[in-house]
Design an enzyme around this catalytic site. Structure first.
Site, mmCIF file in Angstrom:
data_model
loop_
_atom_site.group_PDB
_atom_site.id
_atom_site.type_symbol
_atom_site.label_atom_id
_atom_site.label_comp_id
_atom_site.label_asym_id
_atom_site.label_seq_id
_atom_site.Cartn_x
_atom_site.Cartn_y
_atom_site.Cartn_z
ATOM 1 N N HIS A 17 -14.956 -4.446 7.378
ATOM 2 C CA HIS A 17 -13.896 -4.071 6.424
ATOM 3 C C HIS A 17 -12.527 -4.198 7.083
ATOM 4 O O HIS A 17 -11.609 -4.823 6.530
ATOM 5 C CB HIS A 17 -14.136 -2.628 5.960
ATOM 6 C CG HIS A 17 -13.085 -2.101 5.032
ATOM 7 N ND1 HIS A 17 -13.201 -2.154 3.662
ATOM 8 C CD2 HIS A 17 -11.873 -1.522 5.285
ATOM 9 C CE1 HIS A 17 -12.123 -1.634 3.106
ATOM 10 N NE2 HIS A 17 -11.297 -1.244 4.067
ATOM 11 N N GLU A 18 -12.390 -3.616 8.272
ATOM 12 C CA GLU A 18 -11.097 -3.647 8.965
ATOM 13 C C GLU A 18 -10.731 -5.069 9.398
ATOM 14 O O GLU A 18 -9.551 -5.414 9.459
ATOM 15 C CB GLU A 18 -11.134 -2.721 10.184
ATOM 16 C CG GLU A 18 -11.310 -1.244 9.848
ATOM 17 C CD GLU A 18 -10.191 -0.699 8.974
ATOM 18 O OE1 GLU A 18 -9.053 -1.187 9.086
ATOM 19 O OE2 GLU A 18 -10.461 0.211 8.173
ATOM 20 N N HIS A 21 -8.642 -6.686 6.746
ATOM 21 C CA HIS A 21 -7.222 -6.302 6.822
ATOM 22 C C HIS A 21 -6.528 -7.058 7.957
ATOM 23 O O HIS A 21 -5.403 -7.542 7.800
ATOM 24 C CB HIS A 21 -7.098 -4.796 7.084
ATOM 25 C CG HIS A 21 -7.581 -3.932 5.957
ATOM 26 N ND1 HIS A 21 -7.192 -4.108 4.649
ATOM 27 C CD2 HIS A 21 -8.420 -2.857 5.961
ATOM 28 C CE1 HIS A 21 -7.761 -3.192 3.886
ATOM 29 N NE2 HIS A 21 -8.514 -2.430 4.653
#
Length: 353
Positions: A17-18, A21
């Protein structure tokens, strides 16, 4: 061994997920102070061209610290960020992409895992259409007037929530644990009719049922050609189930007793890991979808809420008051912490039952 699987599961999902980003921030030139695997004290770190990559003591997540974020700027006050490289300097549409990139990665991870799992199993059993195959004798459905061949178009609960099922699985997910009256809209030959029915508790099944059966499911052989389609089919079915569950939870309060937290995830990890690699991978995909969908909720402490705030500021060409933002954030944290406490209580109660 379960603890290792648990750490691996959470680490992969959150770091992926990170990573979304991080990649999006880099593409749009936003300065990234740190990309971390884990939380807490640093165990290892290495400085890249400008970003510090680190491993921290608590392997239960990770984070990306970007310039222009309050926490990131506070943690790295001495770093000189080039002009125009902060998140706050980026165009609103770029911010939105950066915020949603983590969710996108969670969906990509889940999709790829579903494809791999299907290839490993070699077959998929698809949920049949929402059509009544048979009606049990002396059941609530028989009393309500259901007939074999009825195509279910819509089901509505007394609180007004409803679903238009695409498969029988959608129907089962929506009705799970519900014991009050339901209104079914069915297609019978060339007529559309409404049937009202109240589920009855079935001792054998341990659930509230109305007494209808589904058509026989279809089994499809998986190949390298069709696995991409059926991976999407599996993911879409799971997303619809999660959407139904969240709608009931947030709009009608149903399913609160079914919430599960870290303890429940740990138990599920133990169960799925003991069933083999395919089952464990399926759990990773399911939880990755959960993380992605939860982050889409319009709460400011989550990615979806940040997108909403960015859209509001974009529309009014004005930055929201920091005190108002802080108040909203605190309220949302209280809500999320309350849900986590309830979920943990549910997990412990099930252990003691």
């Amino acid at each position: 061994m379960t603890i290792l699987y648990f750490i691996l599961l959470l680490g992969v999902i959150i770091c992926f997920h990170e990573l979304g980003h991080f990649i999006a921030a880099k593409i749009f030139g936003v300065y990234v102070y740190e990309f971390s695997f884990g939380m807490g004290p640093k165990l290892f770190h290495k400085k890249g061209k400008e970003t510090q990559f680190s491993i921290r003591a608590l392997p239960v997540g990770g984070f990306v610290a970007m310039a222009g974020e309050k926490d990131g700027d506070k943690a790295y006050p001495d770093v000189v960020v080039p002009e125009g490289r902060r998140l706050t300097d980026a165009a609103p549409w770029k911010k939105i992409i950066i915020m949603l990139a983590g969710v996108f990665n969670n969906f990509v991870l889940a999709y790829l895992i579903f494809v791999v799992v299907l290839l490993m199993s070699g077959v998929i059993t698809t949920s049949p259409k929402p059509v009544v195959a048979s009606v049990a004798k002396d059941s609530p459905a028989e009393e309500a007037g259901f007939e074999a061949g009825d195509a279910i178009l819509k089901v509505e609960k007394e609180d007004g929530s409803s679903v238009k099922p695409k498969t029988f699985l959608d129907l089962q997910s929506f009705n799970a644990g519900y014991s009050d009256e339901l209104t079914y809209t069915v297609q019978r030959d060339d007529k559309t009719i409404e049937l009202k029915v109240t589920p009855a508790y079935n001792e054998e099944a341990g659930a509230y049922l109305i007494g209808i059966t589904a058509p026989q499911p279809e089994s499809v052989k998986i190949t390298v050609l069709n696995c991409w389609y059926y991976g999407g089919y599996e993911m879409t079915s799971m997303v619809r189930m999660m959407k139904t569950t969240l709608q009931g939870l947030f709009f009608h309060g149903s399913g609160l007793d079914q919430l599960s937290g870290p303890v429940g995830i740990y138990q599920a990890t133990d169960t799925y890991a003991s069933m083999g690699p395919a089952a464990f991978l399926f759990l990773v995909a399911e939880l990755s979808l959960n993380v992605g969908i939860m982050n889409l909720l319009p709460l400011p402490v989550l990615d979806g809420g940040q997108v909403i705030l960015t859209l509001i500021e974009w529309a009014f060409h004005k930055t929201l008051n920091e005190k108002v933002k802080a108040g909203i954030m605190i309220g949302c944290w209280v809500l999320l912490i309350g849900m986590m406490v309830l979920a943990t209580w549910n997990d412990i109660s099930r252990l003691l039952a």
